[in-house]
Design a protein around this motif. Sequence first.
Motif, PDB file in Angstrom:
ATOM      1  N   UNK A  39       6.970   6.269   7.304  1.00 57.03           N
ATOM      2  CA  UNK A  39       7.357   5.262   8.290  1.00 57.03           C
ATOM      3  C   UNK A  39       6.818   3.891   7.900  1.00 57.03           C
ATOM      4  N   UNK A  40       5.602   3.862   7.355  1.00 55.06           N
ATOM      5  CA  UNK A  40       5.027   2.615   6.865  1.00 55.06           C
ATOM      6  C   UNK A  40       5.882   2.019   5.749  1.00 55.06           C
ATOM      7  N   UNK A  41       6.309   2.848   4.811  1.00 60.12           N
ATOM      8  CA  UNK A  41       7.156   2.379   3.714  1.00 60.12           C
ATOM      9  C   UNK A  41       8.478   1.823   4.244  1.00 60.12           C
ATOM     10  N   UNK A  42       9.107   2.549   5.166  1.00 58.85           N
ATOM     11  CA  UNK A  42      10.372   2.086   5.747  1.00 58.85           C
ATOM     12  C   UNK A  42      10.197   0.763   6.485  1.00 58.85           C
ATOM     13  N   UNK A  43       9.058   0.608   7.157  1.00 57.97           N
ATOM     14  CA  UNK A  43       8.831  -0.623   7.918  1.00 57.97           C
ATOM     15  C   UNK A  43       8.723  -1.832   6.993  1.00 57.97           C
ATOM     16  N   UNK A  44       8.190  -1.643   5.791  1.00 61.90           N
ATOM     17  CA  UNK A  44       8.117  -2.778   4.861  1.00 61.90           C
ATOM     18  C   UNK A  44       9.514  -3.190   4.389  1.00 61.90           C
ATOM     19  N   UNK A  45      10.427  -2.215   4.283  1.00 61.87           N
ATOM     20  CA  UNK A  45      11.816  -2.567   3.992  1.00 61.87           C
ATOM     21  C   UNK A  45      12.450  -3.273   5.169  1.00 61.87           C
ATOM     22  N   UNK A 153      19.438  -6.270  -0.664  1.00 58.45           N
ATOM     23  CA  UNK A 153      18.915  -4.910  -0.540  1.00 58.45           C
ATOM     24  C   UNK A 153      17.768  -4.691  -1.525  1.00 58.45           C
ATOM     25  N   UNK A 154      17.901  -5.263  -2.716  1.00 61.12           N
ATOM     26  CA  UNK A 154      16.891  -5.062  -3.753  1.00 61.12           C
ATOM     27  C   UNK A 154      15.555  -5.698  -3.365  1.00 61.12           C
ATOM     28  N   UNK A 155      15.590  -6.756  -2.558  1.00 62.77           N
ATOM     29  CA  UNK A 155      14.341  -7.322  -2.061  1.00 62.77           C
ATOM     30  C   UNK A 155      13.600  -6.286  -1.218  1.00 62.77           C
ATOM     31  N   UNK A 156      14.342  -5.621  -0.347  1.00 61.68           N
ATOM     32  CA  UNK A 156      13.744  -4.592   0.510  1.00 61.68           C
ATOM     33  C   UNK A 156      13.238  -3.417  -0.323  1.00 61.68           C
ATOM     34  N   UNK A 157      14.017  -3.008  -1.312  1.00 62.83           N
ATOM     35  CA  UNK A 157      13.611  -1.885  -2.165  1.00 62.83           C
ATOM     36  C   UNK A 157      12.322  -2.219  -2.913  1.00 62.83           C
ATOM     37  N   UNK A 158      12.238  -3.430  -3.453  1.00 63.13           N
ATOM     38  CA  UNK A 158      11.025  -3.834  -4.177  1.00 63.13           C
ATOM     39  C   UNK A 158       9.812  -3.809  -3.259  1.00 63.13           C
ATOM     40  N   UNK A 159       9.982  -4.304  -2.039  1.00 59.18           N
ATOM     41  CA  UNK A 159       8.860  -4.290  -1.098  1.00 59.18           C
ATOM     42  C   UNK A 159       8.442  -2.874  -0.736  1.00 59.18           C
ATOM     43  N   UNK A 160       9.413  -1.986  -0.572  1.00 59.97           N
ATOM     44  CA  UNK A 160       9.099  -0.600  -0.234  1.00 59.97           C
ATOM     45  C   UNK A 160       8.349   0.085  -1.377  1.00 59.97           C
ATOM     46  N   UNK A 161       8.767  -0.169  -2.608  1.00 64.20           N
ATOM     47  CA  UNK A 161       8.102   0.458  -3.747  1.00 64.20           C
ATOM     48  C   UNK A 161       6.688  -0.087  -3.926  1.00 64.20           C
ATOM     49  N   UNK A 162       6.514  -1.392  -3.719  1.00 62.46           N
ATOM     50  CA  UNK A 162       5.176  -1.972  -3.827  1.00 62.46           C
ATOM     51  C   UNK A 162       4.267  -1.442  -2.732  1.00 62.46           C
ATOM     52  N   UNK A 163       4.783  -1.379  -1.516  1.00 68.90           N
ATOM     53  CA  UNK A 163       3.996  -0.842  -0.407  1.00 68.90           C
ATOM     54  C   UNK A 163       3.592   0.604  -0.685  1.00 68.90           C
ATOM     55  N   UNK A 164       4.530   1.388  -1.226  1.00 73.49           N
ATOM     56  CA  UNK A 164       4.223   2.776  -1.567  1.00 73.49           C
ATOM     57  C   UNK A 164       3.094   2.837  -2.600  1.00 73.49           C
ATOM     58  N   UNK A 165       3.194   1.985  -3.619  1.00 73.87           N
ATOM     59  CA  UNK A 165       2.165   1.974  -4.668  1.00 73.87           C
ATOM     60  C   UNK A 165       0.804   1.607  -4.103  1.00 73.87           C
ATOM     61  N   UNK A 166       0.797   0.735  -3.112  1.00 75.08           N
ATOM     62  CA  UNK A 166      -0.462   0.305  -2.485  1.00 75.08           C
ATOM     63  C   UNK A 166      -1.214   1.490  -1.865  1.00 75.08           C
ATOM     64  N   UNK A 167      -0.484   2.511  -1.450  1.00 75.28           N
ATOM     65  CA  UNK A 167      -1.137   3.671  -0.825  1.00 75.28           C
ATOM     66  C   UNK A 167      -1.024   4.924  -1.703  1.00 75.28           C
ATOM     67  N   UNK A 168      -0.798   4.698  -3.010  1.00 70.84           N
ATOM     68  CA  UNK A 168      -0.839   5.793  -3.963  1.00 70.84           C
ATOM     69  C   UNK A 168       0.381   6.676  -4.017  1.00 70.84           C
ATOM     70  N   UNK A 169       1.521   6.158  -3.573  1.00 67.98           N
ATOM     71  CA  UNK A 169       2.774   6.922  -3.588  1.00 67.98           C
ATOM     72  C   UNK A 169       3.688   6.368  -4.675  1.00 67.98           C
TER      73      UNK A 169
END
Length: 228
Positions: A39-45, A153-169
């Motif tokens: 849910x955290x990852x989705x919220x960053x998108x 859309x790619x802006x949102x995808x990049x943010x989601x991937x970075x947010x995921x990396x921040x928490x080890x995903x």
Amino acid sequence: MVEIRNKDTIKEDILKAFRFRHACKLFDVQKKISDEDFQFILETGHLSPSSFGLEPWKFVVLQNQQLRDKLAEVSWGAVDKLKTASHFVLVLSRKSNNLEANSSHVQHMLKDIQKLPEHVQQMMTGAIDNFEKADFQLTQNDRVFFEWGCRQDYLAVANMMTAAAEIGIDSCPIEGFNREKVDQLLRSEGIIGAEDWGIACMVAFGYRAKEPRPKTRQPLEDVVSWIH
């Protein structure tokens, strides 16, 4: 008392996440992302920027394995990810009829979401119309118009991937698919309407099955130029 973090520490944490992130090809099927973390990852998108704030995206979280298997047949670059990813997201973009200045979506965004006064709505409608017709000439070609939405859309995808990396995903963005056949599958499954949405890209999330090779990049001075 609010803890104030050192700026250098914050910068190093962010760079650490970028160094951690890679295009994960194979995920550990035994490890699943928690509902709270996803849910955290989705919220960053959800909170990502878009042109005129029109949010042209939709994120379809595909957890049904039968449908994943069908998608794999027309998505050569996603086969292993569809089998092993904890969470798999289809990133959709609105088509031109949903992004034209006077479309119901654009007017809904200006009126109901952004809650602009009526005279500002009219001003923004004119500005968007001029941008689409004159500045970027989007209205001359439906594919060009659609790609404009995809770029956001790619802006949102990049943010989601970075947010995921921040928490080890881990994550992997995917364009290895037949766009027409994927759209056709999504229509046949009732996921999208024929005229409303199209696939922009896909992104898989999970935990790496093995460590990646060292990250490679061109030297910074080769990709940055300064004009004083």
